[in-house]
Design an enzyme around this catalytic site. Structure first.
Site, PDB file in Angstrom:
ATOM      1  CE  LYS A 115      -5.653  -3.093  -0.178  1.00  0.00           C
ATOM      2  NZ  LYS A 115      -5.861  -1.667  -0.487  1.00  0.00           N
ATOM      3  CB  SER A 172      -0.953  -0.047   1.207  1.00  0.00           C
ATOM      4  OG  SER A 172      -1.910   0.966   1.153  1.00  0.00           O
ATOM      5  CG  ASP A 188       8.185   4.663 -11.487  1.00  0.00           C
ATOM      6  OD1 ASP A 188       8.945   3.683 -11.468  1.00  0.00           O
ATOM      7  OD2 ASP A 188       6.964   4.564 -11.681  1.00  0.00           O
TER       8      ASP A 188
END
Length: 226
Positions: free
Chosen positions: A168, A143, A154
């Site tokens: 998740k 999460s 990224d």
């Protein structure tokens, strides 16, 4: 009262008799943020978000990082190990704020829901921590942990090391049917996406460098969303 003993009677499958376990009551101070300088590596700090992303997490992390920088030579860390292993996540806004502490610019996460405009969260803090970073993750990272790890990965801000995360990245909402008042419907309504547009759901965050928990051991199978 603290210091007194309580006896717990525990029944377990496969145990014919009840187990009596005695425990001495004590005050347990649970620290959500653990930090220290790495021994034998001058100027390298270690910071672990041990439990969930709660309301106070970002504030506690800020204090811990400031304390580590005071310990470092010339008041600046040469590098930081950010440990998110076995962190099951928590509040979305805390995940965004924590990622923002290390990003001068770039997307942190987007939330896509059917029939609604994509919700995009961008880094905006001008005063950020800019030391080189490694983020540790494993199959227990989920999460909000995955949001932070994917945002730093990224955007080229940190190297992610460890094992693929839990996966998740779905958002649930509770609905109460208008004709009933004795139950709710828990419906998945949206998903989180990494800055690169990748879904984190089921797939998780793949580390830049896969490293098993023990030196020379095989990568564990792991228990994940899939």
């Amino acid at each position: 009262p603290k210091g007194t003993v309580v006896a717990l009677t525990v029944r377990r499958e496969g145990e014919p008799d009840a187990l009596v376990i005695k425990i001495k009551r004590a005050h347990i101070d649970i620290k959500n943020v653990i930090s220290r300088m790495v021994p034998h590596h001058k100027g390298i700090g270690y910071l672990k978000l041990a439990n969930a992303f709660v309301r106070t997490s970002q504030g506690e992390m800020l204090k811990a990082l400031q304390a580590l920088e005071k310990e470092a030579v010339a008041g600046k860390l040469r590098g930081l190990i950010f440990d998110l292993r076995n962190n099951s996540g928590g509040l979305l806004d805390q995940g965004i704020k924590i990622a923002d502490m290390f990003l001068k610019k770039g997307r942190i996460v987007s939330v896509r829901e059917r029939g609604r405009t994509e919700e995009v969260h961008e880094a905006h803090l001008s005063d950020t921590f800019d030391m080189p970073m490694v983020v540790l993750v494993n199959a227990g990272s989920a999460s909000a942990s995955e949001i932070v790890a994917s945002a730093l990965q990224d955007n080229g801000r940190a190297i992610v090391v460890g094992d693929r995360t839990f996966g998740k990245a779905s958002v649930q909402r509770l609905f109460q049917p208008p004709w009933r008042d004795d139950f709710y419907i828990k419906l998945t309504v949206a998903r989180y996406y990494s800055p690169a547009g990748r879904t984190i759901q089921v797939v998780g965050v793949k580390p830049d460098l896969e490293v098993p928990p023990k030196v020379g051991a095989k990568m564990p199978l792991g228990w994940r969303e899939e």
